[in-house]
Design an enzyme around this catalytic site. Sequence first.
Site, mmCIF file in Angstrom:
data_model
loop_
_atom_site.group_PDB
_atom_site.id
_atom_site.type_symbol
_atom_site.label_atom_id
_atom_site.label_comp_id
_atom_site.label_asym_id
_atom_site.label_seq_id
_atom_site.Cartn_x
_atom_site.Cartn_y
_atom_site.Cartn_z
ATOM 1 C CB ALA A 237 3.960 3.929 12.054
ATOM 2 C CE LYS A 238 8.913 1.461 6.499
ATOM 3 N NZ LYS A 238 10.113 0.600 6.386
#
Length: 281
Positions: A237-238
């Site tokens: 995930a970012k």
Amino acid sequence: MIRTRFAPSPNGPLHLGHAFSAIAAHDLARERGGRFLLRIEDIDGRRSRPELAQEFRDDLAWLGLSWDDEALQSQRLGRYEAAAERLREMGLLYRCTCTRAEIAATATKQGPDGPAYPGTCRNRDIDPAQSAAWRLDIAKALALTGPLVWFDEVAGEQEAHPSAFGDVVLVRKDEPASYHLAATVDDAADEVTLVVRGMDLFAATHVHRLLQVLLGLPVPTWRHHPLLLDETGTKLAKRRGSPSLADRRRAGEDGLALAHALRVHRFPAGITLGGSLDRLP
């Protein structure tokens, strides 16, 4: 003709999970003689960073991917408003001022993405001048549509159960549309016939299928692929700082070699592939 899409949001750089998803959508279109679309989902308020759109294009080209068409969500605000207005006229939307903390404190069940909204504002009179989101009355909507099904190429036919989410937000206080409304309207506008995306969005399809009927939109087929997981077993995930494609590209890594490795499921150290939908009951 088959049409697939890759639809990243420019609120952070792309990582290996995005690359895996983009390759899956791209390759399915190419293998079946279809078209592949790049859609930039750039309506995430202050989090959207316009400069990242070009970075995304550079990342995809570095991986050896090409796309036939491109679209920007920010050019479709009128479509989202028209869709929301249609649902208002049908008596299916209501205003909501609840905060996340209030929902967490009053929810009686968990939904696929957190506490299911308990309907607190469904019958409230809210001052028109007060900032509010618009929610879909799921029970009223299902009373209109009746039972619904949708088809995933891996998991097969699925009964739609949008009520698991509670009454979802379709228009946010500070954004023109929620993910559910925008993605559904966009896939129809882009004539997407096969929605290829991660299995973390499998449950969202129940809501999208309902919206398609309410808005009179065409129904695609879906294909939800497994997710790439980090060493803790959590999806990349970012917001957790997963290494970006741009960093790899600027460091001189071979993008074509990386794309090939992802295709044959040969991942960097610490990265694994999550479970597959073909094991669903």
